[in-house]
Design an enzyme around this catalytic site. Structure first.
Site, PDB file in Angstrom:
ATOM      1  N   TRP A  88       0.837  -1.202   0.000  1.00 51.20           N
ATOM      2  CA  TRP A  88       0.000   0.000   0.000  1.00 51.20           C
ATOM      3  C   TRP A  88       0.870   1.249   0.000  1.00 51.20           C
ATOM      4  O   TRP A  88       0.514   2.270  -0.602  1.00 51.20           O
ATOM      5  CB  TRP A  88      -0.902  -0.005   1.234  1.00 51.20           C
ATOM      6  CG  TRP A  88      -1.743   1.227   1.399  1.00 51.20           C
ATOM      7  CD1 TRP A  88      -2.987   1.447   0.893  1.00 51.20           C
ATOM      8  CD2 TRP A  88      -1.400   2.430   2.125  1.00 51.20           C
ATOM      9  NE1 TRP A  88      -3.446   2.692   1.258  1.00 51.20           N
ATOM     10  CE2 TRP A  88      -2.499   3.320   2.008  1.00 51.20           C
ATOM     11  CE3 TRP A  88      -0.293   2.821   2.862  1.00 51.20           C
ATOM     12  CZ2 TRP A  88      -2.493   4.576   2.606  1.00 51.20           C
ATOM     13  CZ3 TRP A  88      -0.286   4.073   3.445  1.00 51.20           C
ATOM     14  CH2 TRP A  88      -1.379   4.945   3.318  1.00 51.20           C
ATOM     15  N   HIS A  89       2.034   1.176   0.665  1.00 55.98           N
ATOM     16  CA  HIS A  89       2.891   2.348   0.774  1.00 55.98           C
ATOM     17  C   HIS A  89       3.572   2.709  -0.528  1.00 55.98           C
ATOM     18  O   HIS A  89       3.974   3.868  -0.714  1.00 55.98           O
ATOM     19  CB  HIS A  89       3.950   2.135   1.864  1.00 55.98           C
ATOM     20  CG  HIS A  89       3.427   2.329   3.252  1.00 55.98           C
ATOM     21  ND1 HIS A  89       2.794   1.326   3.950  1.00 55.98           N
ATOM     22  CD2 HIS A  89       3.417   3.412   4.067  1.00 55.98           C
ATOM     23  CE1 HIS A  89       2.436   1.781   5.138  1.00 55.98           C
ATOM     24  NE2 HIS A  89       2.780   3.045   5.226  1.00 55.98           N
ATOM     25  N   GLY A  90       3.739   1.761  -1.428  1.00 52.88           N
ATOM     26  CA  GLY A  90       4.387   2.119  -2.680  1.00 52.88           C
ATOM     27  C   GLY A  90       4.667   0.929  -3.562  1.00 52.88           C
ATOM     28  O   GLY A  90       4.725  -0.215  -3.104  1.00 52.88           O
ATOM     29  N   PHE A 101       2.333   8.546  -1.021  1.00 49.43           N
ATOM     30  CA  PHE A 101       1.603   7.298  -0.863  1.00 49.43           C
ATOM     31  C   PHE A 101       0.115   7.472  -1.102  1.00 49.43           C
ATOM     32  O   PHE A 101      -0.603   6.497  -1.070  1.00 49.43           O
ATOM     33  CB  PHE A 101       1.830   6.717   0.542  1.00 49.43           C
ATOM     34  CG  PHE A 101       3.292   6.555   0.885  1.00 49.43           C
ATOM     35  CD1 PHE A 101       4.169   6.012  -0.038  1.00 49.43           C
ATOM     36  CD2 PHE A 101       3.775   6.967   2.110  1.00 49.43           C
ATOM     37  CE1 PHE A 101       5.506   5.870   0.261  1.00 49.43           C
ATOM     38  CE2 PHE A 101       5.118   6.816   2.421  1.00 49.43           C
ATOM     39  CZ  PHE A 101       5.980   6.277   1.500  1.00 49.43           C
TER      40      PHE A 101
END
Length: 477
Positions: free
Chosen positions: A325-327, A477
Site C-alpha cells: 500500500w505504501h508504494g 503514498f
C-alpha cells in the site's frame, strides 16, 4: 497545498473566520463551506485530479445507496464488487501500473523471450490511497449492515474530501466522522486553543525535527557507498525520526486544524517509539491504517480464530499488503514482511497483546527491563526502515552491509551535534507527555511563565527552521 506553505497560512485563517463569523449555527452552510474549501485545497495541487476525487465520491455514494436498499443478496454483492473493483482499479492503475509492467517484462525476458511493453509517465494523484480507503470502508460497512447509507450528498462528499485529512489521513470511518458532520457545531474557545497547540506541536515535529533530519538522511542515503558504518547507522536512526516527525507531525496538524472547526479526528500516532515490542509499536504507529487492515482484511481472513497457523498467515498477509500500500517497490514489501517476522515471537507465544498500557505509567523513569525493551524494539524498527527508505533492494542490502563492518567504529563523517540536541529535546517532551493525546496537550510545566516561555521557544524554533519548505513524505503514498 502543503500545510507548511505560505498559501496555507492564508487559507486556514480565511476559512476559519468565514466558518465561525458567517456560517455559525447554520449546519448546511458550514458543510458547504468546508466542502468548497476542501476542493480548493485539493485543486491547488492539481485541479485536473479533482474530477477523479469527485468521481470516486459519487461512485461510493451511489453504490452505498444501491447496496443499502437492495434486498437480493446476489445483487448487493454485485454492487459491492463493482464499487470495490472500480476503486481498486483506479488505485492500481495510478499507483502500480508501472510496477507490474516492469516486473512482468523482467520475468518474460528472464525466460528468454522478448517483451515490448513500455511503462507510462503516470502522475500519482495525491491522497488517492487515503480517500479510496475512506470510500471502501463506507461501502463495506453498508454491505455488512453496520451503517445505513448517507442520502445527503453534501455531507457524504465532505466525509470523503474533508481537507485536513484529504491527502494523508488519518483514515476516517463513517461511523466516527459522519455523525459529527451531521451534528450542529458551535464555537468552543477551549477546543480552538487545543487545536492551535496541537498544530504548533505538529509544525515542530515537521519543520524542526523531520526536515532537519532529512538534510542528513538524503545526503547519507544518496551517497551511502561513500559513508562509513557509523555514519550509515546514524543515517538510519535519523530517518526513523524523520518519518515519525514528518507523518505524525502531519497528523497533529490535521487533527488540530479539524478541532478549529469543531470536528474531532481519529488519533493516528500514540508515541510509537516508546513501545516495548513490535506488536505494541503497531498499535501506536499509523493507527488509522493499522486498524483499517485489521477490520477489513485481517478479521475477514479469519483473524486469530483458526489457531497458530492462521494467525501467522494472516499477519504476513496484512503486513505485506500494508507494505505494498505504501508504494510500488519491492522494498516496501520486504519492509512489511520484516515487520511480520518481528511480530512472530509474540504471535506464536500469544503475548502480542501483553503491553496495552503506557510504558512506566505514572512514573518518571522506566525500569532497566523496560529500557532494554525500548532499545530492542527501536533497533528492529530502524533496521526495517532501511528498506523503506532505500531506492531498491540492492541499495538496502548494500546499505546494511556498509553498517556491519569495521568502519562502524569510526567517527561519523557529519556533524550531528545540533540535530542530536533537537532530537533529545523532542524526545524528552514526548516522554513527559506520553500519557496525553499529544505531547503538549496538558503540559508538565505548571508555572505560567515557564509554560509560556516554552511555547514561545517552540514558535521561535519553527520560524527559525521553517525557511526550507519540504513536502510531507506520505504525500507520495
Amino acid at each position: 497545498m502543503l500545510f507548511n506553505s505560505l498559501e496555507f497560512m492564508f487559507f486556514l485563517p480565511i476559512v476559519y473566520l468565514l466558518y465561525w463569523c458567517f456560517t455559525n449555527k447554520k449546519l448546511g452552510l458550514q458543510n458547504i463551506l468546508l466542502l468548497v474549501s476542501s476542493y480548493i485545497f485539493y485543486a491547488c495541487w492539481d485541479w485536473r485530479f479533482l474530477f477523479l476525487l469527485m468521481f470516486s465520491t459519487f461512485l461510493d455514494y451511489f453504490s452505498g445507496i444501491q447496496i443499502d436498499k437492495e434486498q437480493n443478496q446476489i445483487k448487493r454483492k454485485l454492487w459491492l464488487f463493482l464499487c470495490v473493483g472500480i476503486n481498486l482499479g483506479f488505485l492500481g492503475f495510478f499507483k502500480y501500473y508501472n510496477f507490474f509492467i516492469e516486473n512482468f517484462v523482467a520475468l518474460i525476458e528472464s525466460l528468454g523471450f522478448q517483451a515490448h511493453i513500455s511503462s507510462l509517465q503516470i502522475i500519482l494523484p495525491v491522497g488517492i490511497s487515503f480517500y479510496t480507503f475512506h470510500g471502501l470502508s463506507y461501502v463495506i460497512d453498508i454491505y455488512y449492515r453496520r451503517i445505513s447509507s448517507e442520502r445527503n450528498f453534501i455531507e457524504y462528499s465532505l466525509f470523503v474530501s474533508y481537507f485536513p485529512l484529504l491527502v494523508a489521513g488519518p483514515i476516517e470511518r463513517a461511523t466516527h466522522l459522519l455523525p459529527q458532520i451531521k451534528k450542529p457545531r458551535f464555537f468552543n474557545r477551549e477546543q480552538s486553543v487545543a487545536g492551535l497547540k496541537q498544530i504548533l506541536w505538529g509544525f515542530f515535529k515537521k519543520v524542526v525535527i523531520a526536515d532537519n533530519c532529512a538534510f542528513f538522511v538524503n545526503q547519507i542515503f544518496n551517497n551511502s557507498a561513500e559513508q562509513n558504518g557509523s555514519t550509515l547507522f546514524l543515517g538510519a536512526v535519523l530517518f526513523a525520526f524523520q518519518i515519525y516527525g514528518d507523518f505524525s507531525g502531519y497528523s497533529d496538524i490535521a487533527i488540530g486544524t479539524s478541532k478549529l472547526f469543531g470536528i474531532n479526528l481519529l488519533k493516528n500516532f500514540n508515541f510509537p517509539y516508546f513501545s516495548r515490542d513490535i506488536s505494541e509499536f503497531w498499535r501506536r504507529w499509523h493507527i488509522s491504517l493499522s486498524s483499517w487492515f485489521r477490520d477489513y482484511l485481517y478479521i475477514p481472513l479469519g483473524g486469530s480464530r483458526g489457531g497458530t497457523w492462521m494467525k501467522v498467515r494472516n499477519t504476513f498477509i496484512i503486513f505485506i499488503v500494508s507494505g505494498f500500500w505504501h508504494g510500488a517497490n519491492w522494498t516496501f514489501i520486504v519492509w512489511g514482511a520484516l515487520n511480520a517476522v518481528f511480530m512472530m515471537p509474540a504471535m506464536i507465544s500469544g503475548t502480542n497483546r501483553h503491553y496495552l498500557d503506557v510504558v512506566a505509567q505514572g512514573k518518571i523513569f522506566p525500569t532497566l527491563k523496560e529500557i532494554f525493551q525500548l532499545i530492542i524494539t527501536f533497533t528492529l524498527t530502524v533496521f526495517a526502515w532501511i528498506f523503506f527508505r532505500s531506492e531498491n533492494l540492492s541499495h538496502a542490502i548494500d546499505y546494511i552491509k556498509g553498517i556491519f563492518n569495521k568502519s562502524f567504529f569510526l567517527i561519523p563523517e557529519f556533524d550531528f551535534k545540533i540535530i542530536s540536541v533537537l532530537i533529545l529535546f523532542f524526545m524528552v517532551v514526548e516522554w513527559f507527555g506520553r500519557e496525553q493525546d499529544y505531547a503538549i496537550d496538558k503540559f508538565f510545566l505548571n508555572n505560567k511563565l515557564l509554560r509560556y516561555s516554552f511555547f514561545y521557544l517552540i514558535i521561535f524554533l519553527v520560524f527559525w527552521f521553517g525557511t526550507d519548505k519540504q513536502q510531507f513524505i506520505y504525500f507520495q503514498f
